[in-house]
Scaffold this active site. Structure first.
Site, PDB file in Angstrom:
ATOM      1  N   CYS A   1      -4.933  -2.917   2.616  1.00 53.34           N
ATOM      2  CA  CYS A   1      -4.646  -2.777   4.305  1.00 53.34           C
ATOM      3  C   CYS A   1      -5.766  -3.018   5.101  1.00 53.34           C
ATOM      4  O   CYS A   1      -6.556  -4.241   5.494  1.00 53.34           O
ATOM      5  CB  CYS A   1      -3.883  -1.381   4.794  1.00 53.34           C
ATOM      6  SG  CYS A   1      -3.239  -1.450   6.066  1.00 53.34           S
TER       7      CYS A   1
ATOM      8  N   GLU B   1       0.812  -1.250   0.091  1.00 48.88           N
ATOM      9  CA  GLU B   1      -0.122  -0.017  -0.111  1.00 48.88           C
ATOM     10  C   GLU B   1       0.930   1.119  -0.036  1.00 48.88           C
ATOM     11  O   GLU B   1       1.956   1.146   0.552  1.00 48.88           O
ATOM     12  CB  GLU B   1      -0.985  -0.097   1.227  1.00 48.88           C
ATOM     13  CG  GLU B   1      -1.702   1.328   1.393  1.00 48.88           C
ATOM     14  CD  GLU B   1      -2.265   1.168   2.918  1.00 48.88           C
ATOM     15  OE1 GLU B   1      -1.825   0.919   4.002  1.00 48.88           O
ATOM     16  OE2 GLU B   1      -3.325   1.742   3.016  1.00 48.88           O
TER      17      GLU B   1
ATOM     18  N   ASN C   1       0.346  -0.995   5.502  1.00 48.28           N
ATOM     19  CA  ASN C   1       0.867  -0.140   6.128  1.00 48.28           C
ATOM     20  C   ASN C   1       0.141  -0.495   7.558  1.00 48.28           C
ATOM     21  O   ASN C   1      -0.349   0.239   7.828  1.00 48.28           O
ATOM     22  CB  ASN C   1       1.217   1.182   5.877  1.00 48.28           C
ATOM     23  CG  ASN C   1       1.933   1.639   4.681  1.00 48.28           C
ATOM     24  OD1 ASN C   1       3.241   2.003   4.642  1.00 48.28           O
ATOM     25  ND2 ASN C   1       1.531   1.399   3.467  1.00 48.28           N
TER      26      ASN C   1
ATOM     27  N   LYS D   1      -9.395   2.003  -2.001  1.00 48.08           N
ATOM     28  CA  LYS D   1      -9.675   1.463  -0.497  1.00 48.08           C
ATOM     29  C   LYS D   1     -11.042   1.918   0.169  1.00 48.08           C
ATOM     30  O   LYS D   1     -11.195   3.232   0.125  1.00 48.08           O
ATOM     31  CB  LYS D   1      -8.631   2.134   0.518  1.00 48.08           C
ATOM     32  CG  LYS D   1      -8.615   1.539   1.825  1.00 48.08           C
ATOM     33  CD  LYS D   1      -7.385   1.797   2.381  1.00 48.08           C
ATOM     34  CE  LYS D   1      -7.138   1.368   3.800  1.00 48.08           C
ATOM     35  NZ  LYS D   1      -5.768   1.762   4.517  1.00 48.08           N
TER      36      LYS D   1
ATOM     37  N   GLU E   1      -5.868   8.933   7.892  1.00 55.79           N
ATOM     38  CA  GLU E   1      -6.527   8.482   6.142  1.00 55.79           C
ATOM     39  C   GLU E   1      -8.049   9.146   6.270  1.00 55.79           C
ATOM     40  O   GLU E   1      -8.123   9.436   5.014  1.00 55.79           O
ATOM     41  CB  GLU E   1      -6.620   6.755   6.312  1.00 55.79           C
ATOM     42  CG  GLU E   1      -5.161   6.264   6.079  1.00 55.79           C
ATOM     43  CD  GLU E   1      -5.296   4.850   5.624  1.00 55.79           C
ATOM     44  OE1 GLU E   1      -6.020   4.573   4.764  1.00 55.79           O
ATOM     45  OE2 GLU E   1      -4.668   3.765   6.278  1.00 55.79           O
TER      46      GLU E   1
ATOM     47  N   ASN F   1      -6.828   6.363  -1.975  1.00 58.35           N
ATOM     48  CA  ASN F   1      -5.858   5.244  -1.391  1.00 58.35           C
ATOM     49  C   ASN F   1      -5.951   4.028  -2.446  1.00 58.35           C
ATOM     50  O   ASN F   1      -6.967   3.396  -2.337  1.00 58.35           O
ATOM     51  CB  ASN F   1      -5.929   4.793   0.006  1.00 58.35           C
ATOM     52  CG  ASN F   1      -4.736   3.992   0.421  1.00 58.35           C
ATOM     53  OD1 ASN F   1      -4.108   3.385  -0.499  1.00 58.35           O
ATOM     54  ND2 ASN F   1      -4.576   4.056   1.638  1.00 58.35           N
TER      55      ASN F   1
HETATM   56  N1  CDV Z   1      -3.055   1.356   6.559  1.00 59.72           N
HETATM   57  C1  CDV Z   1      -4.008   0.799   7.543  1.00 59.72           C
HETATM   58  O1  CDV Z   1      -5.074   0.522   7.232  1.00 59.72           O
HETATM   59  N2  CDV Z   1      -3.560   0.509   8.745  1.00 59.72           N
HETATM   60  C2  CDV Z   1      -4.380  -0.072   9.528  1.00 59.72           C
HETATM   61  C3  CDV Z   1      -4.149   0.366  10.945  1.00 59.72           C
HETATM   62  C4  CDV Z   1      -4.588   1.549  11.330  1.00 59.72           C
HETATM   63  C5  CDV Z   1      -4.978  -0.432  11.941  1.00 59.72           C
HETATM   64  C6  CDV Z   1      -4.456  -1.692   9.340  1.00 59.72           C
HETATM   65  O2  CDV Z   1      -5.746  -2.034   9.474  1.00 59.72           O
HETATM   66  O3  CDV Z   1      -3.557  -2.359   9.252  1.00 59.72           O
END
Ligand code: CDV
Length: 309
Positions: free
Chosen positions: A168, A46, A193, A123, A142, A106
């Site tokens: 993510c 990501e 991330n 996303k 975000e 994203n």
């Molecule tokens: N980049 C993300 O979406 N990170 C989230 C964190 C904030 C928990 C994740 O679900 O990994």
């Protein structure tokens, strides 16, 4: 057998000061390794062209546009697309997308082996908050910098398989995989991330965070009889640690490859798409076993409502 040799290209930290060109040079090195290993598809993390910028607060929202790409490919990423085309390796990578209309997403894209973009995902599940939060050990903005994705969870046929993407936080939501599962997905590609520390629960510990990450990807794979390739950006970014734990998960929900570092690291696995067939025609044969008359709340209600005490 419908085998695709896939490279999960975990990336180590990217500092605020690192240029896109320096990052793309690292991505090219991973691509070369992947091609030598026989990969025809490489998945990157990501927001892999920059540091994980949503941890940084810009009071003036427009200042954050420095982290966004107004086109893809663009000048810094063109060498990656050119080399991928020469090598015949498809790529999937995440970046911050600024549209011509001024929208911010994203985003993750998928190319074919000729480096043509064949799929785009934005996303849907944006974690974090909009305003600076003094209660947290670090910010996760975000919701300030992105709009929720507007493309749903599409799938594409490529290299003889049905492929989908998510990003993510999406991996933690069963709905993500199921919507793609209902379109016959055989490979879900995702980048992440994930901070090594919970900004609201410092005692949680890295082991539990890695476990939750893997648990959700394994469950999504098993319950939809699909391959899942989850790729981290990891390591210490300007004093802010991100966890690794990249995995390739088979359609039985078993991890077949797992990263051992928090740096640039390539996982390679020959993924046979036909391994999806058994689950899709037996225990998770949706057409025979799903009972949609009982699932209405899933789309009618967003938050949980418990019965009155
Ligand atoms: N980049 C993300 O979406 N990170 C989230 C964190 C904030 C928990 C994740 O679900 O990994």
């Amino acid at each position: 057998m419908r085998e695709i040799v896939i490279g999960a290209a975990q990336m180590g930290p990217i500092q605020k000061a690192d240029s896109r060109e320096a990052v793309v040079a690292r991505m090219l090195a991973l691509l070369e390794d992947a091609a030598r290993a026989g990969c025809t598809l490489v998945v990157y993390p990501e927001l892999c062209l920059t540091t994980f910028f949503p941890r940084w607060y810009h009071e003036d929202r427009a200042e954050a546009d420095i982290w966004f790409e107004a086109s893809m490919p663009n000048a810094p990423t063109q060498p990656l697309f050119d080399r991928a085309r020469t090598l015949g390796v498809a790529i999937s990578l995440g970046y911050a997308e600024l549209t011509p209309e001024g929208q911010h997403f994203n985003t993750q894209i998928l190319t074919d082996r000729a480096a043509r973009i064949v799929g785009k995902y934005r996303k849907v599940h944006l974690p974090g908050h909009v305003e600076y939060d003094t209660e947290r050990t670090h910010q996760h903005l975000e919701k300030r910098y992105f709009e929720p994705g507007d493309l749903g969870f599409p799938v594409w046929r490529s290299q003889g398989a049905v492929m989908g993407m998510c990003i993510c936080n999406d991996r933690r939501w069963p709905e993500t995989y199921r919507v793609m599962g209902l379109q016959g997905v055989e490979l879900v590609m995702l980048g992440y991330n994930t901070p090594s520390v919970n900004s609201q629960h410092g005692d949680e510990g890295l082991a539990k965070r890695l476990y939750h990450s893997e648990l959700t990807m394994c469950a999504g794979a098993y319950q939809n009889a699909t391959w899942v390739v989850g790729v981290a950006k990891a390591g210490d970014e300007d004093g802010h640690p991100l966890m690794g734990g990249s995995v390739i998960v088979d359609p039985d929900g078993m991890v077949v490859a797992r990263a051992t570092s928090e740096g640039d690291e390539l996982l390679v696995h020959a993924c046979d798409m036909d391994l999806c067939n058994f689950g899709k025609t037996t225990i998770f044969d949706f057409a025979r076993h799903r009972r949609i008359e009982h699932y209405g709340l899933i789309t009618e209600r967003t938050g949980a409502v418990a019965p009155a005490p």
